[in-house]
Design a protein around this motif. Structure first.
Motif, short mmCIF file in Angstrom:
data_model
loop_
_atom_site.label_atom_id
_atom_site.label_comp_id
_atom_site.label_asym_id
_atom_site.label_seq_id
_atom_site.Cartn_x
_atom_site.Cartn_y
_atom_site.Cartn_z
N UNK A 88 40.11 11.84 -19.27
CA UNK A 88 40.29 12.37 -20.62
C UNK A 88 41.29 11.49 -21.36
N UNK A 89 40.96 11.09 -22.56
CA UNK A 89 41.87 10.28 -23.36
C UNK A 89 42.74 11.20 -24.21
N UNK A 90 43.68 10.61 -24.88
CA UNK A 90 44.61 11.40 -25.67
C UNK A 90 43.97 12.07 -26.88
N UNK A 91 43.67 11.28 -27.89
CA UNK A 91 43.28 11.88 -29.17
C UNK A 91 42.20 11.06 -29.85
N UNK A 92 41.29 11.77 -30.50
CA UNK A 92 40.26 11.13 -31.31
C UNK A 92 40.45 11.62 -32.75
N UNK A 93 40.25 10.71 -33.69
CA UNK A 93 40.32 11.07 -35.11
C UNK A 93 38.97 10.75 -35.74
N UNK A 94 38.49 11.68 -36.56
CA UNK A 94 37.24 11.50 -37.30
C UNK A 94 37.61 11.44 -38.77
N UNK A 116 38.12 14.11 -24.74
CA UNK A 116 39.35 13.95 -25.52
C UNK A 116 40.21 15.21 -25.44
N UNK A 117 41.51 15.01 -25.31
CA UNK A 117 42.44 16.12 -25.22
C UNK A 117 42.66 16.77 -26.58
N UNK A 118 42.74 15.95 -27.62
CA UNK A 118 42.97 16.43 -28.98
C UNK A 118 41.98 15.76 -29.94
N UNK A 119 41.68 16.47 -31.01
CA UNK A 119 40.82 15.90 -32.06
C UNK A 119 41.42 16.27 -33.41
N UNK A 120 41.37 15.32 -34.33
CA UNK A 120 41.83 15.59 -35.69
C UNK A 120 40.77 15.07 -36.65
N UNK A 121 40.69 15.73 -37.81
CA UNK A 121 39.62 15.45 -38.76
C UNK A 121 40.21 15.26 -40.14
N UNK A 122 39.72 14.22 -40.82
CA UNK A 122 40.16 13.93 -42.18
C UNK A 122 38.94 13.75 -43.05
N UNK A 123 38.92 14.45 -44.16
CA UNK A 123 37.83 14.32 -45.11
C UNK A 123 38.11 13.18 -46.09
N UNK A 124 39.39 12.85 -46.24
CA UNK A 124 39.80 11.82 -47.19
C UNK A 124 40.61 10.74 -46.48
N UNK A 125 40.18 9.48 -46.57
CA UNK A 125 40.91 8.40 -45.90
C UNK A 125 42.37 8.29 -46.32
N UNK A 126 42.67 8.53 -47.58
CA UNK A 126 44.06 8.45 -48.03
C UNK A 126 44.93 9.49 -47.34
#
Length: 128
Positions: free
Chosen positions: A1-7, A28-38
């Protein structure tokens, strides 16, 4: 399992689907999601120690596209590729996007949407 993935993807439906696939993959241990690149840039700028080990980046987004995000990210974090594998994930079939991918030789891959659980497991396994 890796640390974190971001979408980083402006499509809310895709984010909902990929979040389920990420969970099912168990990679993946954690996942985070961003709708806006900024929004993602701001977060990483304020939290340099929280860069993900894997990033799935859409290229066709309003206001700031994936290529602009990559340029800003590289400027802010010159060593980003030392600890983050960045994959372009797109539904684009434009040859120009694949050509532009070649301008970023440190990217981990150019993937077509939709990803599946098996592909996410493979990406996770490549982090070990």
């Amino acid at each position: 399992m890796t640390d974190k993935i971001a979408v980083i993807d402006d499509d809310e439906v895709y984010q909902m689907i990929i979040s389920r696939y990420i969970e099912k993959s168990g990679a993946f241990r954690l996942a985070e999601y961003y709708q806006f690149p900024k929004e993602a840039l701001k977060y990483y700028s304020d939290n340099k120690e929280n860069l993900p080990s894997v990033m799935l980046l859409d290229i066709n987004m309003p206001l700031m596209d994936g290529w602009q995000f990559l340029e800003a990210l590289q400027a802010q974090f010159p060593e980003i590729y030392d600890h983050t594998k960045i994959y372009i994930v797109t539904s684009s079939i434009a040859f120009s996007d694949k050509e532009r991918f070649e301008n970023f030789p440190k990217l981990a891959g150019f993937l077509s949407k939709p990803l599946n659980v098996e592909k996410l497991k493979e990406i996770g396994d490549n982090q070990k």
